[in-house]
Design an enzyme around this catalytic site. Structure first.
Site, PDB file in Angstrom:
ATOM      1  N   ASP A  82       0.842  -1.193   0.000  1.00  0.00           N
ATOM      2  CA  ASP A  82       0.000   0.000   0.000  1.00  0.00           C
ATOM      3  C   ASP A  82       0.877   1.243   0.000  1.00  0.00           C
ATOM      4  O   ASP A  82       1.883   1.311   0.716  1.00  0.00           O
ATOM      5  CB  ASP A  82      -0.913   0.011   1.235  1.00  0.00           C
ATOM      6  CG  ASP A  82      -1.848  -1.188   1.254  1.00  0.00           C
ATOM      7  OD1 ASP A  82      -2.426  -1.494   0.196  1.00  0.00           O
ATOM      8  OD2 ASP A  82      -1.981  -1.813   2.313  1.00  0.00           O
ATOM      9  N   ASP A 108       0.661   5.229   0.595  1.00  0.00           N
ATOM     10  CA  ASP A 108      -0.108   6.365   1.073  1.00  0.00           C
ATOM     11  C   ASP A 108       0.697   7.647   0.860  1.00  0.00           C
ATOM     12  O   ASP A 108       1.879   7.724   1.209  1.00  0.00           O
ATOM     13  CB  ASP A 108      -0.442   6.212   2.558  1.00  0.00           C
ATOM     14  CG  ASP A 108      -1.373   5.035   2.816  1.00  0.00           C
ATOM     15  OD1 ASP A 108      -2.117   4.652   1.892  1.00  0.00           O
ATOM     16  OD2 ASP A 108      -1.347   4.483   3.932  1.00  0.00           O
ATOM     17  N   ASP A 151      -0.082   7.208  14.258  1.00  0.00           N
ATOM     18  CA  ASP A 151      -0.305   6.321  15.403  1.00  0.00           C
ATOM     19  C   ASP A 151       0.993   5.791  16.013  1.00  0.00           C
ATOM     20  O   ASP A 151       1.266   6.002  17.195  1.00  0.00           O
ATOM     21  CB  ASP A 151      -1.252   5.173  15.017  1.00  0.00           C
ATOM     22  CG  ASP A 151      -0.846   4.465  13.728  1.00  0.00           C
ATOM     23  OD1 ASP A 151       0.257   4.733  13.211  1.00  0.00           O
ATOM     24  OD2 ASP A 151      -1.638   3.643  13.235  1.00  0.00           O
TER      25      ASP A 151
END
Length: 431
Positions: free
Chosen positions: A49, A51, A132
Site C-alpha cells: 500500500d 499512502d 499512530d
C-alpha cells in the site's frame, strides 16, 4: 536523512504512486510517501500500500486528478484510482480541537474521547504527531528523495518495538482500533509492543464496543487473513481484545484444551497454510467456524427450554447467533449467506440415502461444508469423523464404487428411512 544516508529507492514504489507524487510536486505542493510503505522497504519487505500526504486540500487534489474521488466523513481523503490500484492521498493533519462541541464542523469527540470527525489540516510536523506508531511516522520526500523521521521510527525498527506516538491512554481513546493495529503490527513485523503502549490495552479493551460494526469487519479481515492468523488470535486473547470482537465465542475458549479452542486454532492454522501457499480463502469459512459452537449451544438451549425439535431449534439459533454477531462485526450478505449454507449443510450431510448424496455433491457450497465437517471430525472424532471420511471416499470413488458405498450404507443402517405416506381423502359425494 538525505538520499545518501538511507537505502530507500524509488524503484521500490508503485509507478502510480510516483505519478501522484510528481504531479503534486510539479503543481507547487509538498508531496510525501508516508507510513507502511517506507517502513516495509526499510525492513526488507515488499510494500503493498502506498499512502501519500500533502499540503494540498482534498478539493485541490481533486482538481489535479480526473480519476480522483473524495471519501470519508471522519477524515476527508482523496482516492486516486488507477484501475485496480488506489493511491490514497491525505492532507497534512493538524491538532484537533479539544472542545467536545457537537456543532463543530471540523473536529468532534465523543463522551469517551473518541474522534468522530477530524477534518483539521496542519503542517507536516503536526501530521507526524497525529500518526499512530513511531514506525509509521517516516516521510519520503519526492522533491529531494530524503526521509524525514519525526518520531524515532528508524530506532524503533532497530529495536523491533511497536510504540505509540503520544500518551497511550489518550490515543486509544481517540481511536480504540489502534489497539488492534498494535497487535497486527507486532505479529506482522515480528516485533514486541513496548511496555508503555501495551499497558493500557487490557483495561481499555471494552472501548472496542464504541467502534461501528462496519469498520470492524475490515479490521478483522486484516487480523485473521494475514497469513499469521493463529499468532494474531493468541495475542488478541492475551490482551483481552478477542472477546469484544466475538463475545459469544470467547466464554467457550477459557480452557486451552477445550474442543472449541482446538477448533478455532485448527481453523486458523489451516487458513494460514492456504494463504501462505497462495490458495484461496473466504471470510465466510472463518466466521462460520467462530460461531459454530455458540450456535450448537444456543440450539440445545432452545430445545431444552422450549421443547422444540432439533430442526426448528437449529434454525432459530442460527438467526439468533448471526444477528448477535452482526451487532459487533457487520458481515456483508455476500458472506452471511454462505455462512448459513455451511451451517445448514452440516445437518444434511449425514443424510446420504438414494439420490441425496449425489444432490449434495452438486450443491455450490458442498466443498466448503465438507471441509467444515472434516475439521469438526478431526477435533471431535467418533461418528463425526467416520462421516467425514465417508464423504472423502465418496468424492474420490468412481460411479460403481459410489453405488456400492450407498448399498453398504443402506444395509448397515437397516435400510433407508421411509417417508410416511399421507392418505388421500376421498372426495365427498356430490348431493
Amino acid at each position: 536523512m538525505p538520499r545518501a544516508e538511507h537505502a530507500v529507492s524509488r524503484e521500490s514504489f508503485s509507478e502510480n504512486a510516483l505519478k501522484v507524487l510528481y504531479r503534486l510536486h510539479n503543481s507547487g505542493y509538498q508531496a510525501y510517501l508516508v507510513g507502511g510503505c517506507i517502513r516495509d522497504v526499510m525492513l526488507g519487505k515488499e510494500p503493498k500500500d502506498f499512502d501519500v500526504t500533502t499540503d494540498a486540500t482534498p478539493e485541490q487534489i481533486k482538481g489535479l486528478f480526473r480519476n480522483c474521488r473524495l471519501i470519508g466523513r471522519r477524515f476527508r481523503l482523496a482516492h486516486i484510482v488507477f484501475g485496480r490500484e488506489i493511491i490514497e492521498v491525505a492532507t497534512f493533519r493538524g491538532h484537533h480541537e479539544t472542545s467536545q462541541d457537537t456543532e463543530s464542523k471540523v473536529s468532534k469527540q465523543s463522551d469517551h474521547g473518541q474522534l468522530l470527525r477530524d477534518n483539521v489540516f496542519g503542517s507536516i510536523e503536526e501530521d507526524a504527531q497525529r500518526r499512530d506508531f513511531t514506525i509509521n511516522a517516516m516521510y519520503y520526500n519526492i522533491a529531494d528523495f530524503s526521509i524525514r523521521d519525526f518520531a524515532g521510527g528508524m530506532q524503533a525498527i532497530k529495536d523491533k518495538k511497536i510504540a505509540l506516538i503520544g500518551d497511550p491512554d489518550t490515543r486509544y481513546k481517540e481511536d480504540p482500533v489502534r489497539m488492534l493495529r498494535a497487535i497486527r503490527f507486532a505479529v506482522k513485523l515480528n516485533m514486541t509492543i513496548s511496555q508503555e503502549t501495551a499497558e493500557p490495552i487490557k483495561r481499555m479493551a471494552p472501548l472496542m464496543a464504541n467502534i461501528p460494526p462496519a469498520r470492524l469487519f475490515e479490521e478483522v479481515l486484516k487480523l485473521l487473513l494475514s497469513g499469521q492468523g493463529l499468532d494474531t488470535y493468541k495475542l488478541l486473547s492475551e490482551y483481552h481484545l478477542f472477546e469484544p470482537l466475538f463475545p459469544q465465542l470467547a466464554p467457550l475458549l477459557k480452557q486451552p484444551e477445550s474442543r472449541e479452542n482446538r477448533f478455532v486454532e485448527q481453523v486458523l492454522t489451516n487458513t494460514d497454510n492456504r494463504i501462505n501457499t497462495g490458495q484461496r480463502v473466504t471470510p465466510a469459512f472463518i466466521f462460520a467456524a467462530f460461531m459454530w459452537y455458540p450456535l450448537e449451544e444456543r440450539c440445545e438451549q432452545l430445545m431444552a427450554e422450549g421443547g422444540l425439535n432439533h430442526f426448528d431449534a437449529f434454525n432459530l439459533a442460527l438467526n439468533d447467533v448471526l444477528n448477535r454477531q452482526i451487532q459487533r462485526i457487520m458481515i456483508p450478505k455476500r458472506f452471511s449467506i454462505p455462512i448459513r449454507d455451511i451451517w445448514q449443510l452440516q445437518n444434511r450431510l449425514p443424510k446420504r440415502y438414494g439420490r441425496r448424496a449425489y444432490q449434495l455433491l452438486e450443491h455450490p457450497k458442498f466443498r466448503a461444508a465438507y471441509d467444515f465437517l472434516l475439521l469438526r471430525g478431526q477435533i471431535e472424532g467418533g461418528k463425526l469423523l467416520e462421516l467425514a471420511e465417508w464423504w472423502t471416499d465418496f468424492q474420490e470413488a468412481d460411479e460403481n464404487q459410489r453405488k456400492n458405498m450407498l448399498n453398504i450404507l443402506r444395509e448397515k443402517e437397516g435400510g433407508a428411512p421411509k417417508r410416511a405416506r399421507r392418505k388421500r381423502k376421498k372426495p365427498k359425494a356430490s348431493s
